[in-house]
Scaffold this active site. Sequence first.
Site, PDB file in Angstrom:
ATOM      1  N   ASN A  13       0.862  -1.191   0.000  1.00 40.67           N
ATOM      2  CA  ASN A  13       0.000   0.000   0.000  1.00 40.67           C
ATOM      3  C   ASN A  13       0.898   1.241   0.000  1.00 40.67           C
ATOM      4  O   ASN A  13       1.491   1.576   1.017  1.00 40.67           O
ATOM      5  CB  ASN A  13      -0.884  -0.055   1.263  1.00 40.67           C
ATOM      6  CG  ASN A  13      -1.679   1.218   1.485  1.00 40.67           C
ATOM      7  OD1 ASN A  13      -1.809   2.052   0.589  1.00 40.67           O
ATOM      8  ND2 ASN A  13      -2.230   1.365   2.688  1.00 40.67           N
ATOM      9  N   LYS A  15       0.064   4.271  -0.215  1.00 46.03           N
ATOM     10  CA  LYS A  15      -0.605   5.445   0.372  1.00 46.03           C
ATOM     11  C   LYS A  15      -0.434   6.661  -0.562  1.00 46.03           C
ATOM     12  O   LYS A  15      -0.390   6.479  -1.772  1.00 46.03           O
ATOM     13  CB  LYS A  15      -0.087   5.696   1.796  1.00 46.03           C
ATOM     14  CG  LYS A  15      -0.160   4.418   2.642  1.00 46.03           C
ATOM     15  CD  LYS A  15       0.053   4.633   4.101  1.00 46.03           C
ATOM     16  CE  LYS A  15      -0.017   3.284   4.812  1.00 46.03           C
ATOM     17  NZ  LYS A  15       0.130   3.400   6.249  1.00 46.03           N
ATOM     18  N   HIS A 103      -9.295   0.900   5.975  1.00 43.93           N
ATOM     19  CA  HIS A 103      -7.942   1.125   6.494  1.00 43.93           C
ATOM     20  C   HIS A 103      -8.047   2.101   7.673  1.00 43.93           C
ATOM     21  O   HIS A 103      -8.860   3.029   7.641  1.00 43.93           O
ATOM     22  CB  HIS A 103      -7.042   1.695   5.394  1.00 43.93           C
ATOM     23  CG  HIS A 103      -5.608   1.757   5.813  1.00 43.93           C
ATOM     24  ND1 HIS A 103      -5.132   2.737   6.648  1.00 43.93           N
ATOM     25  CD2 HIS A 103      -4.566   0.933   5.547  1.00 43.93           C
ATOM     26  CE1 HIS A 103      -3.843   2.510   6.881  1.00 43.93           C
ATOM     27  NE2 HIS A 103      -3.471   1.429   6.222  1.00 43.93           N
ATOM     28  N   GLU A 105      -6.422   4.572   8.533  1.00 44.48           N
ATOM     29  CA  GLU A 105      -6.296   6.000   8.188  1.00 44.48           C
ATOM     30  C   GLU A 105      -7.608   6.529   7.612  1.00 44.48           C
ATOM     31  O   GLU A 105      -7.947   7.704   7.801  1.00 44.48           O
ATOM     32  CB  GLU A 105      -5.123   6.192   7.204  1.00 44.48           C
ATOM     33  CG  GLU A 105      -3.791   6.020   7.936  1.00 44.48           C
ATOM     34  CD  GLU A 105      -2.644   5.493   7.102  1.00 44.48           C
ATOM     35  OE1 GLU A 105      -2.721   5.515   5.858  1.00 44.48           O
ATOM     36  OE2 GLU A 105      -1.650   5.029   7.702  1.00 44.48           O
ATOM     37  N   GLU A 175      -4.641  -5.083  11.213  1.00 43.33           N
ATOM     38  CA  GLU A 175      -3.628  -4.034  11.348  1.00 43.33           C
ATOM     39  C   GLU A 175      -3.855  -3.294  12.663  1.00 43.33           C
ATOM     40  O   GLU A 175      -4.694  -2.390  12.733  1.00 43.33           O
ATOM     41  CB  GLU A 175      -3.754  -3.038  10.195  1.00 43.33           C
ATOM     42  CG  GLU A 175      -3.535  -3.665   8.835  1.00 43.33           C
ATOM     43  CD  GLU A 175      -3.068  -2.614   7.833  1.00 43.33           C
ATOM     44  OE1 GLU A 175      -1.950  -2.739   7.347  1.00 43.33           O
ATOM     45  OE2 GLU A 175      -3.813  -1.653   7.586  1.00 43.33           O
ATOM     46  N   GLY A 181       2.843   2.417  10.726  1.00 39.79           N
ATOM     47  CA  GLY A 181       3.741   3.544  10.493  1.00 39.79           C
ATOM     48  C   GLY A 181       4.499   3.998  11.724  1.00 39.79           C
ATOM     49  O   GLY A 181       5.085   5.077  11.733  1.00 39.79           O
ATOM     50  N   SER A 221       4.003  -1.946  10.307  1.00 44.59           N
ATOM     51  CA  SER A 221       5.467  -1.931  10.425  1.00 44.59           C
ATOM     52  C   SER A 221       6.133  -3.257  10.057  1.00 44.59           C
ATOM     53  O   SER A 221       7.106  -3.663  10.684  1.00 44.59           O
ATOM     54  CB  SER A 221       5.892  -1.471  11.825  1.00 44.59           C
ATOM     55  OG  SER A 221       5.431  -0.153  12.058  1.00 44.59           O
TER      56      SER A 221
HETATM   57  P1  PGA Z   1       3.201   0.413   7.631  1.00 37.39           P
HETATM   58  O1  PGA Z   1       1.701   0.557   7.094  1.00 37.39           O
HETATM   59  O2  PGA Z   1       3.746  -0.873   7.041  1.00 37.39           O
HETATM   60  O3  PGA Z   1       3.919   1.630   7.131  1.00 37.39           O
HETATM   61  O4  PGA Z   1       3.111   0.336   9.107  1.00 37.39           O
HETATM   62  C1  PGA Z   1       0.843  -0.549   6.985  1.00 37.39           C
HETATM   63  C2  PGA Z   1      -0.487  -0.116   6.444  1.00 37.39           C
HETATM   64  O5  PGA Z   1      -0.915   0.998   6.737  1.00 37.39           O
HETATM   65  O6  PGA Z   1      -1.156  -0.846   5.702  1.00 37.39           O
END
Ligand code: PGA
Length: 260
Positions: A13, A15, A103, A105, A175, A181, A221
């Site tokens: 992803n 983003k 997600h 976010e 997640e 992140g 992460s």
């Molecule tokens: P990240 O994001 O690997 O940067 O933690 C994972 C995600 O948001 O799907």
Amino acid sequence: MSQNNPTRIVAGNWKMNTTPEEGKKLVSEIIPMLEDELRGHVHTILIPPTVHLASLKSLFSSIGMTLLWGAQDCSAHSKGAFTGEISAEMLTSIGVSHILVGHSERRSYHGETNEMCREKIVRIVEAGGCPIYCVGETLQEREEGRVEKVIEQQLREGLSDLLRESPIPFVIAYEPVWAIGTGKTATPQQASEVHGMIREWLRDQVSNSVAATTSILYGGSVKAENADELFCMPDVDGGLIGGASLNSRSFVDIVKACAR
Ligand code: PGA
């Protein structure tokens, strides 16, 4: 691996990162490095910003390998006066196979609820795509011992009656919000425990066969350095990768870890 096992999947992803040129460069680095894996049993899905999809896909579709394309979001509506929105059908018509839903976010910055996620899942399935439904608890919810309750509610409100009516394609991504992140990964045991709980829920609420064949991805992460120990855990069928999917070497190493 028997056909009844869940498909192993690594999805990157991106983003809101990369210009179209940077995206092209990233994909052109990933493809030759992944050649063997793309012919193997791990499904690799690239999820760039929507505006890059058509050009990247047509650029590389001639290669004839099992690289799949995903989108980061879609509208809960099928069409009409929804300025700025993109429908699931628009995405599947340009060759997108998977679409992220819920997600964290989107949930935290755009107020997406489980009910909105459910509508999106319906639109995606109508359009012939496969939703990747993201669930996960915040740090506070984990500290209060509410992980199971929160995830059960996300699954029930986002999915359950849809699964009972007739079989639909779907993937679940666990997640934990506190791991996205932040560089703080769930331990392999923490991930496997929640994945096991999700599979148990599918067994109870849907069927043994849906539980046995649904891919449950871990996200938060994941890096080349921790992918092996996460992907070898029971009920972890692959990963949803954010930051590390923006570096071709890291992403490819993660796909390779999933293939082992
Ligand atoms: P990240 O994001 O690997 O940067 O933690 C994972 C995600 O948001 O799907």
